[in-house]
Design a protein around this motif. Structure first.
Motif, short mmCIF file in Angstrom:
data_model
loop_
_atom_site.label_atom_id
_atom_site.label_comp_id
_atom_site.label_asym_id
_atom_site.label_seq_id
_atom_site.Cartn_x
_atom_site.Cartn_y
_atom_site.Cartn_z
N VAL A 1 0.03 9.67 -1.87
CA VAL A 1 -1.30 9.67 -2.46
C VAL A 1 -1.85 11.09 -2.43
CG1 VAL A 1 -3.64 8.77 -2.29
CG2 VAL A 1 -1.70 7.31 -1.69
N ASP A 2 -2.39 11.53 -3.55
CA ASP A 2 -2.94 12.88 -3.63
C ASP A 2 -4.32 12.90 -2.99
OD1 ASP A 2 -3.53 15.46 -4.18
OD2 ASP A 2 -3.56 15.25 -6.37
N ILE A 3 -4.32 13.03 -1.67
CA ILE A 3 -5.56 13.05 -0.91
C ILE A 3 -6.10 14.48 -0.85
CG2 ILE A 3 -6.63 12.60 1.33
CD1 ILE A 3 -4.43 10.53 1.83
N ASN A 4 -7.35 14.66 -1.22
CA ASN A 4 -7.98 15.97 -1.17
C ASN A 4 -9.08 15.95 -0.11
OD1 ASN A 4 -9.10 18.46 -1.58
ND2 ASN A 4 -9.29 18.26 -3.80
N ARG A 5 -8.86 16.66 0.98
CA ARG A 5 -9.81 16.66 2.09
C ARG A 5 -10.86 17.78 1.98
NH1 ARG A 5 -7.59 13.08 5.61
NH2 ARG A 5 -5.32 12.81 5.54
N VAL A 6 -10.87 18.45 0.86
CA VAL A 6 -11.77 19.60 0.68
C VAL A 6 -13.25 19.24 0.91
CG1 VAL A 6 -12.70 21.22 -1.01
CG2 VAL A 6 -10.24 20.89 -0.81
N ASN B 1 -9.67 26.14 -2.56
CA ASN B 1 -9.62 26.36 -4.02
C ASN B 1 -8.19 26.47 -4.55
OD1 ASN B 1 -12.42 26.32 -4.29
ND2 ASN B 1 -12.61 28.52 -3.94
N VAL B 2 -7.23 26.68 -3.66
CA VAL B 2 -5.82 26.76 -4.10
C VAL B 2 -5.01 25.58 -3.56
CG1 VAL B 2 -5.76 29.24 -4.47
CG2 VAL B 2 -5.33 28.36 -2.18
N GLY B 3 -5.71 24.52 -3.20
CA GLY B 3 -5.02 23.29 -2.80
C GLY B 3 -4.62 23.22 -1.35
N GLY B 4 -5.29 23.99 -0.50
CA GLY B 4 -4.90 24.05 0.91
C GLY B 4 -5.07 22.78 1.71
N TYR B 5 -5.77 21.79 1.19
CA TYR B 5 -6.00 20.56 1.94
C TYR B 5 -5.47 19.34 1.19
CZ TYR B 5 -8.72 23.72 4.68
OH TYR B 5 -9.09 24.80 5.46
N ARG B 6 -4.33 19.55 0.50
CA ARG B 6 -3.63 18.47 -0.18
C ARG B 6 -2.17 18.48 0.27
NH1 ARG B 6 -4.16 20.03 -6.13
NH2 ARG B 6 -2.97 18.11 -6.47
N HIS B 7 -1.47 17.36 0.07
CA HIS B 7 -0.05 17.30 0.42
C HIS B 7 0.76 18.20 -0.51
CE1 HIS B 7 -0.52 14.21 3.42
NE2 HIS B 7 -1.17 13.44 2.58
N VAL B 8 1.83 18.79 0.06
CA VAL B 8 2.57 19.81 -0.69
C VAL B 8 3.25 19.28 -1.95
CG1 VAL B 8 3.02 21.29 1.29
CG2 VAL B 8 4.60 19.42 0.79
N GLN B 9 3.60 17.99 -1.98
CA GLN B 9 4.30 17.49 -3.16
C GLN B 9 3.40 17.47 -4.40
OE1 GLN B 9 3.74 15.74 -0.35
NE2 GLN B 9 3.73 13.53 -0.72
N PHE B 10 2.10 17.66 -4.19
CA PHE B 10 1.18 17.68 -5.33
C PHE B 10 0.78 19.12 -5.69
CE2 PHE B 10 0.47 13.62 -3.12
CZ PHE B 10 0.82 12.75 -4.14
N MET C 1 0.84 -1.20 0.00
CA MET C 1 0.00 0.00 0.00
C MET C 1 0.87 1.24 0.00
SD MET C 1 -2.96 -1.00 2.77
CE MET C 1 -3.69 0.62 2.57
N SER C 2 0.39 2.32 -0.64
CA SER C 2 1.13 3.57 -0.66
C SER C 2 0.92 4.31 0.65
CB SER C 2 0.64 4.46 -1.82
OG SER C 2 0.83 3.80 -3.05
N SER C 3 1.96 4.98 1.09
CA SER C 3 1.83 5.81 2.30
C SER C 3 0.98 7.01 1.97
CB SER C 3 3.22 6.25 2.78
OG SER C 3 3.81 7.10 1.82
N PRO C 4 0.36 7.67 3.01
CA PRO C 4 -0.50 8.83 2.75
C PRO C 4 0.21 9.93 1.99
CG PRO C 4 -0.77 8.04 4.99
CD PRO C 4 0.38 7.29 4.40
N GLU C 5 1.55 10.08 2.21
CA GLU C 5 2.29 11.16 1.58
C GLU C 5 2.46 10.96 0.07
OE1 GLU C 5 3.12 9.65 4.31
OE2 GLU C 5 2.84 11.22 5.79
#
Length: 248
Positions: A7-12, A69-78, A1-5
């Motif tokens: 995976v492009d998780i969007n919590r919006v 709207n500017v990606g504030g709830y996604r991991h920074v690498q994405f 399984m991929s670690s959370p970091e």
């Protein structure tokens, strides 16, 4: 399984849905409160302070939406560099509105207690006033420190500009102090009514009702304790640690 970091998780969807639902409930309750208070022509300071707190909650919900709207709830690498900077800029103003809402909310509860106790119970009145004033000063100072900890202010969300900042621990230590003071305020405002209403000329049912309703602030104290235990992990958050993205 991929670690959370990885995976492009969007919590919006979850964050925005929860916050706007809370806001809708708050708008409904405060509107009903003002309707009832207007009908009996008894609008007071606690009502206006509650309205201000509601306004700050709406601002928080709007800023949260803007941040999402500017990606504030996604991991920074994405995210791109510009997206991180934009998200952090919105976040600093979101923090300010959130911090101020703590002060106005507690002031509203304190004003309600002052109104209900009347001119009696002098030592309790002093305690409530101290809580209101100290909480307001503490939260306003933290709000100011939030922006002035770096010069120029823009460096708070864009470390690429030439800047000088306070030691990271300075703002964190004051945040601990503010959180502790807010918890203390919630506990006092939850317990103090019981020492007042049982000595007033109210019916037993009304005494119990007022004591229970105002003691709900103890839930805020519990939430504050949980939040305080997580403060030290802020620097590990991949959204706020820009050095991971920019290589500082």
């Amino acid at each position: 399984m991929s670690s959370p970091e990885t995976v492009d998780i969007n919590r919006v969807p979850v964050v925005v849905a929860i916050l706007w639902t809370e806001t809708a409930v708050a708008v409904t309750i405060v509107s009903m409160r003002f309707c009832a208070r207007t009908m009996i022509k008894r609008i007071s300071w606690d009502d206006w302070l509650m309205l201000v707190t509601l306004g700050l909650l709406i601002i928080c919900a709007a800023l949260t939406t803007a941040q999402s709207n500017v990606g504030g709830y996604r991991h920074v690498q994405f995210l791109s560099q510009d997206e991180i900077i934009d998200a952090l800029e919105v976040n600093f103003f979101l923090r300010a509105a959130n911090i101020l809402s703590f002060a106005t909310g507690k002031a509203a509860v304190g004003s309600l207690i002052l109104r209900l106790m009347g001119r009696f119970n002098q030592w309790q009145r002093w305690v409530v006033w101290v809580v209101i004033v100290l909480t307001a000063l503490t939260n306003i100072l933290n709000c100011i420190f939030n922006f002035v900890q770096c010069r120029p202010t823009k460096a708070n969300w864009n470390p690429e500009v030439p800047h000088s900042c306070w030691p990271p621990r300075a703002q964190l230590d004051f945040a601990y102090f503010m959180s502790s003071e807010n918890i203390m305020a919630d506990v006092i405002l939850a317990i103090l009514p019981a020492t007042i209403f049982w000595n007033l000329n109210f019916s037993t049912n009304r005494r119990i009702y007022l004591s229970v309703v105002l003691s709900l602030g103890s839930m805020a104290a519990i939430c504050g304790i949980v939040k305080t235990t997580e403060l030290d992990s802020i620097g590990d958050d991949d959204f706020t640690s820009l050095e991971r993205k920019f290589g500082y």
